[in-house]
Design an enzyme around this catalytic site. Structure first.
Site, short mmCIF file in Angstrom:
data_model
loop_
_atom_site.label_atom_id
_atom_site.label_comp_id
_atom_site.label_asym_id
_atom_site.label_seq_id
_atom_site.Cartn_x
_atom_site.Cartn_y
_atom_site.Cartn_z
N GLY A 86 41.00 31.28 37.60
CA GLY A 86 41.70 31.07 38.93
C GLY A 86 43.25 31.55 38.88
N MET A 121 43.67 23.30 45.03
CA MET A 121 42.90 22.53 44.23
C MET A 121 43.35 22.36 42.73
SD MET A 121 39.61 21.92 46.09
CE MET A 121 39.21 22.06 47.66
N ARG A 139 43.80 17.49 38.43
CA ARG A 139 45.00 16.63 38.34
C ARG A 139 45.18 15.82 39.77
NH1 ARG A 139 47.10 20.08 34.12
NH2 ARG A 139 47.22 18.78 32.36
N HIS A 160 36.84 25.68 40.73
CA HIS A 160 35.92 26.30 39.62
C HIS A 160 34.81 26.77 40.27
CE1 HIS A 160 38.09 22.74 37.53
NE2 HIS A 160 38.23 24.01 36.72
#
Ligand code: PAF
Length: 286
Positions: A148, A185, A188, A37
């Protein structure tokens, strides 16, 4: 940095920004921010005068029995990361505000883009994603929105929706950010026990192996997939949901690998479902 939960207030703030001739860059998230992010926010910071981050765990994209109630949340941590990343405005609505009583409108991208891969395992997932993203675009009015590439299919679906609905927003896909050992990445990843975390490396290792086979000259999809199936099945707690090679834009399955081939995989490690993807012939991801 402003934090606004109210929809009208956010919309007014963003409409005023547009009216003043400034550009808006938007990063929609479900929070629990990680380096993936943050890479979107860094790019957004370069592309917009106003950088807006939304944090909303969207209930309509979770199916029954999925992890909505247990989805990781930590607003205070997200807030400080957002501040450090130069975010101007966090839009942080409640589920009741986004889906008030009587809510009845959904946005659906039809066809194989939403019925294959994640859509086959999670039949209502993309309807929830496109509905909330369309709503967020309408509230935030961004010039550019960043997503992403780890969610390759989500990106393809959002591109389709934005083109089909003539939404005036530039959709930008950003490269997958990985841990040093290769694990993509994901919010979760926190669910993985140390032993599962080790086994989860098989996703990126399968991608590497696929690329190696292609670099060695293999072009038959069946041959690559057979090798990768064997590799993943060798992990004690790994269960393959899908492992496919598709055209990167249409997501139609291919028989021979070409410059548009993307390997997509979803593998549950214990109770944690992980996804990953990557191009096979191109050095960079799509
Ligand atoms: O990728 C996500 O985090 C979500 O699917 C999104 C795009 C924020 C929609 O809820």
């Amino acid at each position: 940095m402003e934090i606004i939960s109210d929809i009208t207030e956010t919309q007014d703030r963003c409409l005023a920004t547009r009216a003043s001739g400034q550009t808006i860059a938007f990063v929609p998230t479900m929070g629990f921010l990680h380096d993936g992010h943050l890479s979107l926010l860094r790019e957004g910071r370069k592309r917009g005068d106003l950088l807006v981050l939304s944090i909303f765990v969207n209930p309509t994209q979770f199916g029954q029995g999925e992890d909505l109630d247990h989805y990781p949340r930590d607003f205070e941590r997200d807030e400080s990361l957002a501040r450090a990343a130069g975010v101007d405005l966090i839009f942080y609505p409640s589920a009741e505000a986004i889906y008030p009583a009587g809510y009845a409108t959904y946005v659906t991208v039809e066809g194989p883009l939403t019925t294959t891969l994640e859509g086959a395992c999670r039949p209502t997932h993309f309807r929830g994603v496109t509905t909330v993203v369309a709503k967020l675009f309408s509230i935030v009015q961004p010039h550019v929105a960043l997503f992403g590439r780890k969610d390759h299919q989500q990106l393809a679906v959002i591109r389709r929706m934005s083109a089909d609905l003539n939404l005036p927003v530039d959709i930008v896909g950003m490269p997958i950010v990985r841990e040093v050992d290769g694990l993509a990445m994901s919010s979760r990843n926190v669910y993985l026990s140390p032993a599962e975390r080790q086994q989860a490396l098989v996703l990126s290792q399968a991608l590497d192996r696929g690329r190696q086979l292609v670099a060695d000259g293999v072009r038959e999809v069946a041959e690559v997939l057979a090798a990768l199936h064997a590799m993943i099945d060798a992990q004690q707690d790994a269960r393959i949901d899908y492992l496919l090679i598709c055209h990167q834009a249409t997501l139609r399955e291919q028989e021979r690998i070409d410059a548009d081939s993307v390997l997509l995989l979803a593998v549950s490690i214990g109770k944690t479902r992980l996804i990953d993807n990557g191009s096979l012939l191109n050095p960079q991801d799509f």
